[in-house]
Design a protein around this motif. Structure first.
Motif, short mmCIF file in Angstrom:
data_model
loop_
_atom_site.label_atom_id
_atom_site.label_comp_id
_atom_site.label_asym_id
_atom_site.label_seq_id
_atom_site.Cartn_x
_atom_site.Cartn_y
_atom_site.Cartn_z
N ARG A 265 0.82 -1.22 0.00
CA ARG A 265 0.00 0.00 0.00
C ARG A 265 0.86 1.27 0.00
N TYR A 266 2.14 1.14 0.26
CA TYR A 266 3.05 2.30 0.25
C TYR A 266 3.01 3.00 -1.11
N GLY A 267 2.72 2.24 -2.17
CA GLY A 267 2.65 2.84 -3.50
C GLY A 267 1.42 3.72 -3.70
N LYS A 268 0.39 3.51 -2.88
CA LYS A 268 -0.84 4.29 -2.97
C LYS A 268 -1.49 4.26 -1.59
N PRO A 269 -1.14 5.22 -0.73
CA PRO A 269 -1.56 5.17 0.68
C PRO A 269 -3.06 5.00 0.90
N GLY A 270 -3.86 5.53 0.02
CA GLY A 270 -5.31 5.45 0.23
C GLY A 270 -5.97 4.23 -0.38
N ALA A 271 -5.19 3.28 -0.87
CA ALA A 271 -5.74 2.11 -1.57
C ALA A 271 -6.51 1.20 -0.61
N THR A 272 -7.57 0.59 -1.11
CA THR A 272 -8.34 -0.36 -0.31
C THR A 272 -7.63 -1.71 -0.30
N ASP A 273 -8.07 -2.59 0.59
CA ASP A 273 -7.49 -3.93 0.65
C ASP A 273 -7.69 -4.67 -0.67
N GLU A 274 -8.86 -4.47 -1.29
CA GLU A 274 -9.16 -5.13 -2.56
C GLU A 274 -8.20 -4.68 -3.65
N GLU A 275 -7.87 -3.37 -3.68
CA GLU A 275 -6.93 -2.85 -4.68
C GLU A 275 -5.53 -3.42 -4.44
N VAL A 276 -5.14 -3.56 -3.19
CA VAL A 276 -3.83 -4.13 -2.86
C VAL A 276 -3.76 -5.57 -3.33
N ILE A 277 -4.81 -6.33 -3.07
CA ILE A 277 -4.84 -7.74 -3.48
C ILE A 277 -4.82 -7.86 -5.00
N ALA A 278 -5.55 -6.97 -5.68
CA ALA A 278 -5.56 -6.99 -7.14
C ALA A 278 -4.18 -6.72 -7.70
N ALA A 279 -3.45 -5.78 -7.08
CA ALA A 279 -2.08 -5.48 -7.51
C ALA A 279 -1.17 -6.68 -7.27
N ALA A 280 -1.36 -7.36 -6.14
CA ALA A 280 -0.55 -8.54 -5.84
C ALA A 280 -0.82 -9.66 -6.86
N LYS A 281 -2.07 -9.80 -7.26
CA LYS A 281 -2.40 -10.81 -8.27
C LYS A 281 -1.74 -10.47 -9.60
N ALA A 282 -1.77 -9.18 -9.97
CA ALA A 282 -1.15 -8.76 -11.22
C ALA A 282 0.35 -8.99 -11.22
N ALA A 283 0.94 -8.93 -10.02
CA ALA A 283 2.39 -9.15 -9.89
C ALA A 283 2.73 -10.62 -9.67
N HIS A 284 1.71 -11.49 -9.74
CA HIS A 284 1.91 -12.93 -9.55
C HIS A 284 2.52 -13.25 -8.18
N VAL A 285 2.10 -12.50 -7.16
CA VAL A 285 2.62 -12.73 -5.82
C VAL A 285 1.51 -13.11 -4.84
N HIS A 286 0.26 -13.06 -5.30
CA HIS A 286 -0.88 -13.32 -4.42
C HIS A 286 -0.83 -14.74 -3.86
N HIS A 287 -0.54 -15.70 -4.71
CA HIS A 287 -0.53 -17.10 -4.25
C HIS A 287 0.55 -17.31 -3.18
N PHE A 288 1.70 -16.73 -3.38
CA PHE A 288 2.78 -16.84 -2.40
C PHE A 288 2.36 -16.25 -1.06
N ILE A 289 1.72 -15.06 -1.10
CA ILE A 289 1.30 -14.39 0.14
C ILE A 289 0.32 -15.27 0.91
N GLN A 290 -0.58 -15.92 0.19
CA GLN A 290 -1.59 -16.76 0.84
C GLN A 290 -0.96 -17.95 1.56
N THR A 291 0.23 -18.38 1.13
CA THR A 291 0.88 -19.52 1.78
C THR A 291 1.60 -19.13 3.07
N LEU A 292 1.73 -17.82 3.32
CA LEU A 292 2.42 -17.35 4.53
C LEU A 292 1.51 -17.52 5.75
N PRO A 293 2.09 -17.62 6.94
CA PRO A 293 1.29 -17.86 8.16
C PRO A 293 0.15 -16.87 8.37
#
Length: 619
Positions: A474-502
């Protein structure tokens, strides 16, 4: 930073500060301009004039009550002595009621003195903390206004020492020096007055020890001062070396460098031990010497006082009070000597802080600044000349034209000037000659903060802070919603990795973000850039730290991200930029070739040699 950015040897790397050895002020260090430094500090203290007046008032009041105490206590001793004499003569006895009243008066005086000391300490602590709070706040905001050139010529430790060591010196000094100075001066004057009120000759005997005390103290302080300075210097070396070895302990172990590291540490530690021992020993000598001189004074006062008592010129209680005053007399003298040394350090610390606050700032705003709204992202480098030092130009007559939505690759050997061009584009530095235009407007016509909102950056050296993964993206866009952050993570192909974290997106990254791999860190920074949704994208070796499989996923995400955006890609692996619309081939600060991949290979020039050399290496 890319590999063609040159770092000063020993300087901490990274886009956001590291910790060098503590700079700061050494005890006894003197300022270059004492009056100017103290005048600057006085301006900050001037906001609290009334509170400082109260501090002075309560400090003087508390000191006076403490000074008067021994004289009144002496009256109790005199009363007991005279009562015993009356009892011996059979004319009366000890007047316990009078003694009780005297003791209650003493307790009241000491109680009020303690209350006054607590009040002045409370007020002065508030003043010192408010001043240091303001200074730290100003330094923090100043850092954000400083030009990049300043940080390229200073270590991170030097800058941090202004915020930590120097401001801490000011905080401690303000809290102690002002009240100690007031109480010490008041005590010296008050004790002399009280001693004179008892007997002038005894006062003269007591004061004769004063020049000797001051001479010895000044000699000791002068001698120990240089060792205190050395101690602080070597402490910085030791701390810096420990931090350096600890930061690279894996490398030290791999190359069996433990013995050499220990040898270097012992060398610095021995010097620290020697200087620390000498400084502490010399300063430790002060108290026993002062006690010896004080005892000489006691002997003289006792002999003279006994003689005057026999002559009935001084009472027994007054002798007791006078000896207490003599015992207390040397204390404020030694305090004043220490305070004078401390004030020098305070002035030196203040000078360093104000020197930083007065450093030249980069212009944040421009009159009639060009608006960044509705810009398309056309970029032109027009006969750009630049040098980090004015007498050494490293970019010579750089010209290139980039149209909206183009993917531009900048390639070349290490030190060719690739990252330098990006720094110029974002106005970390201003060109020495020529101009850089965005949609026909010189970048110098924009407000810096607004200009940088046009850009999104993904660097080779990843930077993630101590916080959750959600907060880092969210540092890239301080006012971003959680949904926007998750969408960005999916676009960066990092969402799946994040979900595997504790804790998923709520997992906290440690200070060095070492609880995720380098490739994963890079993916998170890419997600942050995607979330920022910039007009112009800058990728500086963005895929250099990841494996081939991850690189393919990043490339797919980048291709989606770069659609419709002007993109600058700095790459050493030429295979990753084959599909670039324009490739700028740099060498020694100049564009030596430009065109697309096929055109440049067909030319058989510098690019073709670079490409084939990499192909041969990979084969």
């Amino acid at each position: 930073m890319s590999k063609d950015t040159k770092h000063t040897a020993g300087r901490p790397k990274g886009p956001v500060g590291g910790f060098g050895g503590p700079g700061g002020i050494a005890p006894g260090e003197k300022p270059k301009d004492f009056k100017k430094a103290m005048s600057g500090l006085g301006n900050y203290l001037g906001k609290y004039k009334f509170r400082i007046f109260l501090v002075i008032l309560f400090a003087i009041g508390g000191t006076i009550f403490n000074i008067v105490g021994p004289k009144i206590l002496g009256n109790a001793t005199t009363e007991i002595f005279e009562g015993l004499m009356r009892k011996v003569k059979g004319t009366g006895g000890i007047d316990f009621d009078a003694i009780f009243k005297i003791l209650m008066t003493i307790l009241t005086l000491y109680g009020v003195a303690m209350l006054f000391s607590l009040i002045q300490g409370f007020i002065m602590t508030g003043i010192s903390q408010k001043v240091t709070y303001e200074l730290r706040k100003e330094i923090s905001t100043k850092i954000n206004r400083m030009p990049m050139r300043y940080f390229d010529t200073k270590t991170h430790g030097e800058v941090l020492s202004r915020v930590t060591n120097d401001v801490d010196v000011l905080s401690n000094s303000l809290n102690q020096s002002i009240t100690q100075t007031i109480t010490s001066v008041t005590m010296v004057i008050g004790i002399i007055v009280m001693m004179l009120s008892i007997n002038g000759w005894m006062t003269l005997v007591a004061i004769l020890t004063l020049p000797l005390s001051m001479l010895i103290i000044s000699k000791i302080i002068k001698k120990s001062q240089k060792y205190f300075v050395q101690q602080q210097e070597y402490l910085g070396h030791v701390n810096g070396q420990v931090e350096e070895i600890y930061g690279g302990h894996n490398v030290v172990k791999v190359f069996n460098g433990e013995e050499e590291a220990l040898k270097e540490f012992n060398k610095a530690n021995d010097k620290l031990f020697e200087s620390a021992w000498k400084s502490q020993f010399l300063s430790g000598m002060m108290m026993p010497i002062m006690q010896f001189i004080g005892n000489v004074g006691y002997v003289g006062v006792a002999i003279l006082g006994g003689y005057l008592t026999i002559k009935n010129r001084v009472s027994v209680g007054d002798i007791q009070a006078f000896i207490q005053y003599v015992r207390s007399f040397n204390q404020p003298i030694s305090q004043m000597a220490q305070i004078s040394n401390q004030i020098q350090s305070t002035a030196a610390a203040a000078e360093r802080v104000f020197e930083f606050l007065n450093e030249e700032e980069e212009d944040q705003t421009v009159e009639n600044a060009v608006s960044t709204t509705n810009l398309e992202g056309n970029v032109e480098f027009k006969n750009v000349h630049f040098g980090y030092n004015p007498d050494k130009i490293i970019v010579n007559d750089f010209s290139a034209q980039v149209t909206e939505g183009q993917k531009v690759a900048i390639v070349g050997p290490t030190g060719a000037g690739k990252t330098t061009m990006i720094k110029l584009l974002m106005r970390f530095y201003d060109v020495s000659g020529g101009a850089i235009l965005v949609d026909g407007h010189d970048v110098r016509a924009f407000n810096r903060s607004e200009l940088r909102e046009l850009f999104g950056m993904v660097l080779q050296d990843t930077w993630l802070f101590n916080g959750t993964i959600m907060e880092n993206i969210r540092y890239g866009k301080p006012g971003a919603t959680d949904e926007e952050v998750i969408a960005a993570a999916k676009a960066a192909h990092v969402h799946h990795f994040i979900q595997t974290l504790p804790d998923g997106y709520n997992m906290v990254l440690n200070e060095e973000a070492s609880n995720v791999s380098q490739g994963q860190k890079q993916l998170l920074t890419i997600a942050r850039a995607i979330l920022a949704d910039p007009k112009i994208l800058i990728l500086d070796e963005a895929t250099s730290s990841v494996d081939t499989r991850t690189e393919i996923r990043i490339q797919k995400a980048m291709n989606n991200l770069m659609k419709g955006r002007t993109s600058f890609v700095i790459a050493h692996r030429l295979s990753t930029i084959k599909d670039a619309d324009l490739i700028l081939v740099m060498n020694n600060g100049d564009i030596v070739e430009q065109g697309n991949h096929e055109e440049l290979l067909a030319q058989g020039g510098f690019y073709e040699k670079l490409y084939n050399s990499q192909f041969e290496e990979s084969a």
